[in-house]
Design a protein around this motif. Structure first.
Motif, PDB file in Angstrom:
ATOM      1  N   THR A  60      -7.071 -14.271  12.685  1.00 42.17           N
ATOM      2  CA  THR A  60      -6.667 -13.506  11.506  1.00 42.17           C
ATOM      3  C   THR A  60      -5.155 -13.298  11.511  1.00 42.17           C
ATOM      4  OG1 THR A  60      -8.787 -12.353  11.299  1.00 42.17           O
ATOM      5  CG2 THR A  60      -6.866 -11.240  10.381  1.00 42.17           C
ATOM      6  N   VAL A  61      -4.536 -13.405  10.340  1.00 40.55           N
ATOM      7  CA  VAL A  61      -3.105 -13.157  10.217  1.00 40.55           C
ATOM      8  C   VAL A  61      -2.878 -12.047   9.201  1.00 40.55           C
ATOM      9  CG1 VAL A  61      -2.801 -14.968   8.465  1.00 40.55           C
ATOM     10  CG2 VAL A  61      -0.847 -14.201   9.801  1.00 40.55           C
ATOM     11  N   VAL A  62      -1.969 -11.122   9.556  1.00 38.69           N
ATOM     12  CA  VAL A  62      -1.544 -10.031   8.680  1.00 38.69           C
ATOM     13  C   VAL A  62      -0.027 -10.145   8.570  1.00 38.69           C
ATOM     14  CG1 VAL A  62      -1.482  -7.540   8.344  1.00 38.69           C
ATOM     15  CG2 VAL A  62      -3.481  -8.596   9.428  1.00 38.69           C
ATOM     16  N   SER A  63       0.477 -10.494   7.400  1.00 47.43           N
ATOM     17  CA  SER A  63       1.888 -10.860   7.297  1.00 47.43           C
ATOM     18  C   SER A  63       2.506 -10.358   6.000  1.00 47.43           C
ATOM     19  CB  SER A  63       2.026 -12.386   7.370  1.00 47.43           C
ATOM     20  OG  SER A  63       3.375 -12.784   7.258  1.00 47.43           O
ATOM     21  N   GLY A  64       3.713  -9.793   6.113  1.00 43.80           N
ATOM     22  CA  GLY A  64       4.510  -9.450   4.941  1.00 43.80           C
ATOM     23  C   GLY A  64       3.973  -8.311   4.111  1.00 43.80           C
ATOM     24  N   ASN A  65       3.177  -7.436   4.702  1.00 44.14           N
ATOM     25  CA  ASN A  65       2.626  -6.301   3.977  1.00 44.14           C
ATOM     26  C   ASN A  65       3.496  -5.056   4.155  1.00 44.14           C
ATOM     27  OD1 ASN A  65      -0.207  -7.489   3.272  1.00 44.14           O
ATOM     28  ND2 ASN A  65       0.062  -7.892   5.458  1.00 44.14           N
ATOM     29  N   GLN A  66       3.382  -4.117   3.211  1.00 46.84           N
ATOM     30  CA  GLN A  66       4.059  -2.828   3.301  1.00 46.84           C
ATOM     31  C   GLN A  66       3.025  -1.706   3.229  1.00 46.84           C
ATOM     32  OE1 GLN A  66       7.534  -2.316   0.682  1.00 46.84           O
ATOM     33  NE2 GLN A  66       7.409  -4.503   0.223  1.00 46.84           N
ATOM     34  N   CYS A  67       3.069  -0.815   4.210  1.00 48.93           N
ATOM     35  CA  CYS A  67       2.214   0.376   4.201  1.00 48.93           C
ATOM     36  C   CYS A  67       3.136   1.586   4.257  1.00 48.93           C
ATOM     37  CB  CYS A  67       1.263   0.369   5.394  1.00 48.93           C
ATOM     38  SG  CYS A  67       0.135  -1.045   5.433  1.00 48.93           S
ATOM     39  N   VAL A  68       3.169   2.359   3.177  1.00 48.01           N
ATOM     40  CA  VAL A  68       4.160   3.425   3.026  1.00 48.01           C
ATOM     41  C   VAL A  68       3.443   4.743   2.755  1.00 48.01           C
ATOM     42  CG1 VAL A  68       6.150   4.225   1.700  1.00 48.01           C
ATOM     43  CG2 VAL A  68       5.829   1.768   2.116  1.00 48.01           C
ATOM     44  N   ASP A  69       3.841   5.787   3.492  1.00 44.70           N
ATOM     45  CA  ASP A  69       3.311   7.135   3.310  1.00 44.70           C
ATOM     46  C   ASP A  69       4.455   8.024   2.845  1.00 44.70           C
ATOM     47  OD1 ASP A  69       2.184   9.640   3.471  1.00 44.70           O
ATOM     48  OD2 ASP A  69       1.946   9.640   5.654  1.00 44.70           O
TER      49      ASP A  69
ATOM     50  N   VAL B 210      -5.294 -12.640  16.817  1.00 44.86           N
ATOM     51  CA  VAL B 210      -4.838 -11.920  15.631  1.00 44.86           C
ATOM     52  C   VAL B 210      -3.317 -11.841  15.654  1.00 44.86           C
ATOM     53  CG1 VAL B 210      -4.922  -9.746  14.361  1.00 44.86           C
ATOM     54  CG2 VAL B 210      -6.981 -10.598  15.524  1.00 44.86           C
ATOM     55  N   VAL B 211      -2.677 -12.229  14.558  1.00 42.54           N
ATOM     56  CA  VAL B 211      -1.217 -12.246  14.449  1.00 42.54           C
ATOM     57  C   VAL B 211      -0.789 -11.256  13.376  1.00 42.54           C
ATOM     58  CG1 VAL B 211       0.812 -13.648  13.918  1.00 42.54           C
ATOM     59  CG2 VAL B 211      -1.093 -14.649  15.200  1.00 42.54           C
ATOM     60  N   VAL B 212       0.100 -10.334  13.750  1.00 49.89           N
ATOM     61  CA  VAL B 212       0.622  -9.326  12.826  1.00 49.89           C
ATOM     62  C   VAL B 212       2.136  -9.530  12.760  1.00 49.89           C
ATOM     63  CG1 VAL B 212       0.806  -6.867  12.330  1.00 49.89           C
ATOM     64  CG2 VAL B 212      -1.246  -7.754  13.457  1.00 49.89           C
ATOM     65  N   ARG B 213       2.634  -9.979  11.623  1.00 44.94           N
ATOM     66  CA  ARG B 213       4.019 -10.470  11.554  1.00 44.94           C
ATOM     67  C   ARG B 213       4.683 -10.029  10.259  1.00 44.94           C
ATOM     68  NH1 ARG B 213       3.058 -15.916  12.162  1.00 44.94           N
ATOM     69  NH2 ARG B 213       3.488 -15.834  14.406  1.00 44.94           N
ATOM     70  N   ARG B 214       5.931  -9.543  10.382  1.00 47.86           N
ATOM     71  CA  ARG B 214       6.794  -9.229   9.231  1.00 47.86           C
ATOM     72  C   ARG B 214       6.187  -8.176   8.298  1.00 47.86           C
ATOM     73  NH1 ARG B 214       7.731 -14.861   9.984  1.00 47.86           N
ATOM     74  NH2 ARG B 214       9.889 -15.216  10.632  1.00 47.86           N
ATOM     75  N   ASN B 215       5.529  -7.198   8.878  1.00 41.25           N
ATOM     76  CA  ASN B 215       5.004  -6.080   8.099  1.00 41.25           C
ATOM     77  C   ASN B 215       5.905  -4.863   8.264  1.00 41.25           C
ATOM     78  OD1 ASN B 215       2.172  -7.259   7.397  1.00 41.25           O
ATOM     79  ND2 ASN B 215       2.407  -7.582   9.593  1.00 41.25           N
ATOM     80  N   THR B 216       5.851  -3.967   7.302  1.00 39.64           N
ATOM     81  CA  THR B 216       6.594  -2.707   7.368  1.00 39.64           C
ATOM     82  C   THR B 216       5.629  -1.540   7.277  1.00 39.64           C
ATOM     83  OG1 THR B 216       8.589  -3.648   6.370  1.00 39.64           O
ATOM     84  CG2 THR B 216       8.319  -1.259   6.237  1.00 39.64           C
ATOM     85  N   VAL B 217       5.754  -0.606   8.218  1.00 37.32           N
ATOM     86  CA  VAL B 217       5.041   0.663   8.158  1.00 37.32           C
ATOM     87  C   VAL B 217       6.088   1.769   8.086  1.00 37.32           C
ATOM     88  CG1 VAL B 217       3.583   2.303   9.382  1.00 37.32           C
ATOM     89  CG2 VAL B 217       2.970  -0.119   9.345  1.00 37.32           C
ATOM     90  N   LYS B 218       6.051   2.538   6.998  1.00 35.20           N
ATOM     91  CA  LYS B 218       6.966   3.665   6.829  1.00 35.20           C
ATOM     92  C   LYS B 218       6.154   4.947   6.791  1.00 35.20           C
ATOM     93  CE  LYS B 218      10.828   5.376   4.047  1.00 35.20           C
ATOM     94  NZ  LYS B 218      11.702   5.120   2.872  1.00 35.20           N
TER      95      LYS B 218
ATOM     96  N   LEU C 225       0.850  -1.177   0.000  1.00 36.61           N
ATOM     97  CA  LEU C 225       0.000   0.000   0.000  1.00 36.61           C
ATOM     98  C   LEU C 225       0.889   1.231   0.000  1.00 36.61           C
ATOM     99  CD1 LEU C 225      -1.489  -2.412   1.642  1.00 36.61           C
ATOM    100  CD2 LEU C 225      -3.073  -0.625   2.344  1.00 36.61           C
ATOM    101  N   THR C 226       0.820   2.016  -1.052  1.00 35.33           N
ATOM    102  CA  THR C 226       1.605   3.237  -1.169  1.00 35.33           C
ATOM    103  C   THR C 226       0.659   4.429  -1.208  1.00 35.33           C
ATOM    104  OG1 THR C 226       3.325   2.067  -2.410  1.00 35.33           O
ATOM    105  CG2 THR C 226       3.327   4.474  -2.511  1.00 35.33           C
ATOM    106  N   ASN C 227       0.785   5.291  -0.220  1.00 37.72           N
ATOM    107  CA  ASN C 227      -0.101   6.464  -0.103  1.00 37.72           C
ATOM    108  C   ASN C 227      -1.561   6.051  -0.197  1.00 37.72           C
ATOM    109  OD1 ASN C 227       2.229   8.042   0.047  1.00 37.72           O
ATOM    110  ND2 ASN C 227       2.268   8.354  -2.171  1.00 37.72           N
ATOM    111  N   SER C 228      -1.864   4.938   0.410  1.00 41.25           N
ATOM    112  CA  SER C 228      -3.225   4.378   0.376  1.00 41.25           C
ATOM    113  C   SER C 228      -3.705   4.010   1.767  1.00 41.25           C
ATOM    114  CB  SER C 228      -3.288   3.156  -0.550  1.00 41.25           C
ATOM    115  OG  SER C 228      -3.065   3.513  -1.890  1.00 41.25           O
ATOM    116  N   SER C 229      -3.309   4.820   2.758  1.00 42.02           N
ATOM    117  CA  SER C 229      -3.715   4.557   4.130  1.00 42.02           C
ATOM    118  C   SER C 229      -3.085   3.246   4.591  1.00 42.02           C
ATOM    119  CB  SER C 229      -5.242   4.554   4.215  1.00 42.02           C
ATOM    120  OG  SER C 229      -5.701   4.439   5.519  1.00 42.02           O
ATOM    121  N   GLY C 230      -3.855   2.363   5.242  1.00 41.25           N
ATOM    122  CA  GLY C 230      -3.237   1.176   5.802  1.00 41.25           C
ATOM    123  C   GLY C 230      -4.179  -0.011   5.842  1.00 41.25           C
TER     124      GLY C 230
END
Length: 393
Positions: free
Chosen positions: A250-259, A288-296, A225-230
Motif C-alpha cells: 500500500t502507498v500513501v502519498s501526497g496527502n494533507q491532514c490538517v486540524d 507500506v510506503v508513506v511518502r510526501r504527506n503533511t500532517v498539521k 482532509l481538513t478537520n476530518s481526522s486522518g
C-alpha cells in the motif's frame, strides 16, 4: 433494504455492481452511507456529498462504504458537512473499507507444500473457488480466495487459490520460496484490492479515510482532509474469532491532514490491532510506503479522539504475549517506509511501537515539533521498534 431497518437508511447501495461510472452528481443527505460493497471495475468521480449536521439520526452515518471491492477508483470527490458539527460517535467514516468477516477465513499451519500447493492435514476446507456472500452484507466478493504466508519460510508471499479439496489447495503460480512445515498461513478475501483513492477533499467529517480491515495494492494519493481526522490503515488480528485481516502493498502519498479546530486528531497511521494477551500469528502489515504527506496538528494536540495523538503513527495495539509461541521477534508490521513527509505542530513527529520491524524514516521535515520519534517500548519484554532513522530535519 430489509436489513437492520430503520437504522440502515442508505441513500443508495450499488451492491455487487460492476463496469459502472458515477460522475458529476450532488448528494444531500441526513443519515446512512453510500454502499458499493461487492463492486468491481467502478469509477466514482467529481461527485459532491453533503452531510446534514442539523439532523443527525440515531442510525449510522458516513460516506462511501467499500467492503470486498476490487479495481475501483475514487477520484476528485468532495465530502462536506453543513450545519451542526458531526457528533463524536464510533461511526462517521467518510471513505471506509471494513470487510473483515471471519466466516470467510482460515488461519492455519502448513503440514507440507510443493511449488504450487499447500497441505494442512487438520482442515476440512470449503470450496475456495466459490465467491460466497458475506454473512451480514449479502455482497458477493468479486475475487477468488487468496492464501498468504505470514510466518516461517516463505513469509510475505500470497497467491490466488484456483483449486482445492479438504486438505490440499493449489495456487495460481509457483511460490518464490516454498513454505516449510510449521509456517503459518491465512486464507481470506481482500476487503479492498487494487483500489485508488485520489484527489478527494474531505472537510469537517468525523472520521476520514479508514481502511479498517486491510487490503492489498492500494494507493491513497493527493487527498486533502481538513478537520476530518486522518488516514487510518489497519491490519487486524482477532484470534478468538479466527480472524486476521492483512494490509499489504500500500502507498500513501501526497496527502494533507490538517486540524484547525482541535475537534479531531490529524494523522497518518499504520496500525496492527491485536487483542490483549494474544500470540502474534504472523506478519499483518507488509510493504507500506508513506511518502510526501503533511500532517498539521492543533495546539495543544488532540488526545481524546479515537487516535489519541496527532502525527505519523506506526505500531501494534495490544502487544503479543510474552510467552508467544512464535517469539516476540516475529514482525507484526514489516518493511514500512516513511520519507519526505512534513509534520507541523505535533508533539511527536513519529510514534513507533513494538512489533514494528525494518522501518525506514528518511528525510522528513519537522516544524514546531519538540520530539522527532517516540518509541513505545514494552518494558516487560524490553522491546521497542526495530527501525532505521536518517536525515530528519
Amino acid at each position: 433494504r430489509g436489513i437492520n431497518a430503520p437504522t440502515r437508511t442508505w441513500p443508495w447501495d450499488f451492491k455487487n455492481s460492476y463496469n459502472m461510472i458515477v460522475r458529476d452528481n450532488h448528494y444531500f443527505y441526513n443519515a446512512g452511507r453510500f454502499g458499493v460493497n461487492g463492486c468491481h471495475h467502478a469509477l466514482f468521480e467529481n461527485n459532491v456529498f453533503v452531510r446534514n449536521g442539523d439532523y443527525q439520526a440515531k442510525g449510522e452515518t458516513g460516506g462511501l462504504n467499500m467492503d470486498y471491492v476490487t479495481d475501483m477508483i475514487i477520484l476528485n470527490n468532495s465530502f462536506l458537512v453543513k450545519g451542526h458539527p458531526i457528533l463524536a460517535r464510533n461511526q462517521g467514516e467518510t471513505i471506509l473499507s471494513q470487510g473483515g468477516d471471519p466466516n470467510q477465513m482460515t488461519l492455519g499451519t502448513v503440514s507440507e507444500a510443493t511449488a504450487i500447493t499447500i497441505k494442512d492435514s487438520k482442515q476440512e476446507w470449503q470450496d475456495f473457488t466459490d465467491r460466497v456472500s458475506t454473512a451480514w452484507q449479502y455482497a458477493v466478493h468479486p475475487t477468488n480466495y487468496m492464501v498468504a504466508i505470514v510466518s516461517g519460510k516463505g513469509a510475505g508471499q500470497w497467491r490466488t487459490i484456483i483449486h482445492n479439496n479438504d486438505t490440499v489447495l493449489t495456487v495460481d503460480r509457483p511460490w518464490d520460496v516454498i513454505p516449510d512445515k510449521g509456517s503459518h498461513y491465512i486464507i481470506n478475501q481482500w476487503s479492498a484490492y487494487q483500489l485508488l483513492v485520489k484527489d478527494n477533499m474531505l472537510k469537517d467529517n468525523h472520521q476520514g479515510i479508514m481502511m479498517y480491515c486491510g487490503g492489498n495494492d492500494i494507493a491513497i494519493v493527493g487527498n486533502k482532509l481538513t478537520n476530518s481526522s486522518g488516514i487510518y490503515l489497519r491490519a487486524d488480528q482477532r484470534m478468538a474469532k479466527k480472524r486476521y485481516n492483512l494490509l499489504w502493498n500500500t502507498v500513501v502519498s501526497g496527502n494533507q491532514c490538517v486540524d484547525t479546530d482541535g475537534r479531531r486528531a490529524a494523522f497518518v497511521s499504520l496500525l496492527l490491532a491485536v487483542e490483549k494477551d494474544q500470540d502474534l500469528f504472523g506478519i499483518g502489515a507488509l510493504g507500506v510506503v508513506v511518502r510526501r504527506n503533511t500532517v498539521k496538528a492543533y495546539i495543544p494536540n488532540v488526545t481524546n479522539s479515537p487516535i489519541k495523538a496527532e502525527g505519523f503513527l506506526n505500531y501494534m495495539g495490544e502487544q503479543a504475549a510474552g510467552n508467544s509461541k512464535i517469539g516476540v521477534n516475529v514482525p507484526g508490521i514489516l518493511g514500512s517506509v516513511w520519507e519526505y513527509n512534513n509534520a507541523i505542530n505535533t508533539d511527536n513527529a513519529f510514534i513507533i511501537g513494538k512489533g514494528t520491524h525494518h522501518v525506514i524514516i528518511k528525510k522528513n521535515q519537522l516544524e514546531n515539533v519538540p520530539n522527532p520519534i517516540f518509541d513505545l517500548i514494552d518494558k516487560k519484554q524490553k522491546m521497542g521498534a526495530k527501525y532505521i532513522v536518517t536525515d530528519i530535519k
